[in-house]
Design an enzyme around this catalytic site. Sequence first.
Site, short mmCIF file in Angstrom:
data_model
loop_
_atom_site.label_atom_id
_atom_site.label_comp_id
_atom_site.label_asym_id
_atom_site.label_seq_id
_atom_site.Cartn_x
_atom_site.Cartn_y
_atom_site.Cartn_z
N HIS A 172 0.83 -1.22 0.00
CA HIS A 172 0.00 0.00 0.00
C HIS A 172 0.86 1.26 0.00
O HIS A 172 0.43 2.32 0.45
CB HIS A 172 -0.95 0.04 1.20
N SER A 188 14.53 21.66 -16.32
CA SER A 188 13.33 22.44 -16.59
C SER A 188 13.74 23.76 -17.21
O SER A 188 14.78 24.32 -16.86
CB SER A 188 12.58 22.68 -15.28
N LYS A 211 15.53 21.90 -11.09
CA LYS A 211 14.94 20.62 -11.48
C LYS A 211 15.88 19.68 -12.21
O LYS A 211 16.68 20.10 -13.04
CB LYS A 211 13.72 20.87 -12.38
N GLU A 251 9.77 8.33 -17.09
CA GLU A 251 8.43 8.89 -17.34
C GLU A 251 7.97 8.57 -18.76
O GLU A 251 6.81 8.21 -18.99
CB GLU A 251 8.43 10.40 -17.13
#
Length: 462
Positions: free
Chosen positions: A159, A280, A286, A293
């Site tokens: 979980h 970024s 970043k 991804e």
Amino acid sequence: MSDNNKLWAGRFQEPIDAFVEAFTASVEFDKRLAPFDIQGSIAHAQMLARQGIISAAEKDSIVAGLSQIAERIQRGEFTWSIAREDVHMNIEAALTEAIGEAGKKLHTGRSRNDQVATDVRLWLREEIGLIRAELMRLQTALLDSAEAEADTLMPGFTHLQTAQPISFGHHLLAWFEMLERDRERLADCLKRVNILPLGAAALAGTSYPIDRVYVAERLGFERPAENSLDAVSDRDFAIEFAAAASILMMHLSRMSEELIIWSSAQFGFIELSDSFCTGSSIMPQKKNPDVPELVRGKSGRVFGHLMGLLTLMKGQPLAYNKDNQEDKEPLFDTADTLRGCLKVFADMIPAISPRRETMRAAALKGFATATDLADYLVRQGLAFRDAHEVVGKAVALGVASGRDLAEIPLAELQPFSPLIGADVYTVLSLEGSLAARDHIGGTAPRQVREAIQRARQRLELN
Ligand code: ARG
């Protein structure tokens, strides 16, 4: 550019509508099958000559002509024409242009229906080989990392909540197992890909005395397809491949998801090397995990191709229908996407640096050894369900006072159960918890190392 000399134009009085010509053409994408089309045609011509259906001289001329066309295609000197519809007719027409009359005999006893099914199978067989090789490279990278991280502690989750301590190596071996099933699935799929449709002709077979077993042997197929109708209309092999590819992409997507979570500042379990990240354009701090991804994102298109292929087939009566021309783009994209994702993953795995201290610190939080305390009480004679309750109360004290179980002194633990002794702290340690899971499939470092040895043998065996 419409051409009145269509290979099938005998019965037609009017030229094809220009838009319909472009609409029905597939050469833009199926030209990718050219090397396999030529390979299949050469085997067919050799069989025709062997059976006395064409002469040896005609066969030699066909084989030489096709080989030259193959070279022209490879050098990028072949002109593809949509007026010639598809890869098959482009090559056949070019052959006749190059060698004359003999070229017109190549299509004897064959149809584009069995031809295209053969080409796609030859292509897919090669792709599966390349994909399995890339998959093995990724699996080997996982085993190497698992070996280095067999003792590295991290929290295992259920979980996404801290559950029990595990070793990072053990986690990487879970990925290995997922991929090992994919490798098996692809090998199994290959058994059904590697069947020869050629000889089925349009749908019913042919009246020439062909030798399908000979063609199958020449092309490395396991055997000729049993039924001619099925041979030209079956695309199960393509659907099976897309299904195996989808499951594999689902696995890569889950692995990606973990890498993304782990590389966040909040987890900080791993550092992905700069060469697999991008920055970024606005936020200077970043470093984004773009590669995982994108892999996660690309799983969607592969799942889509599986649905596309299933839908393509579901309404088709036997035998061949032009619908089948639509099988190629999804298939090609499935193979390309999958191979690309596997390549980038195989390259990326060795470029992952685990942050061992952060992982260990995270395992210390969240009462990861609570089960070990319960097991300790069971060994002292308490029933598991009662032990569960005792530990639950100890955890509640830990939560209330902001301490992990190992940080609570004996005097505060003993009121929960007189069975708790000073030796309890060895089972409350992360290392003790890990080492205790000492059986096949368990996370004990000793077991992880043995599992790696067995995994290496499995990779070597097939
Ligand atoms: N381009 C076609 C395909 O990809 C080749 C087979 C065409 N056969 C036919 N009877 N029109 O399926």
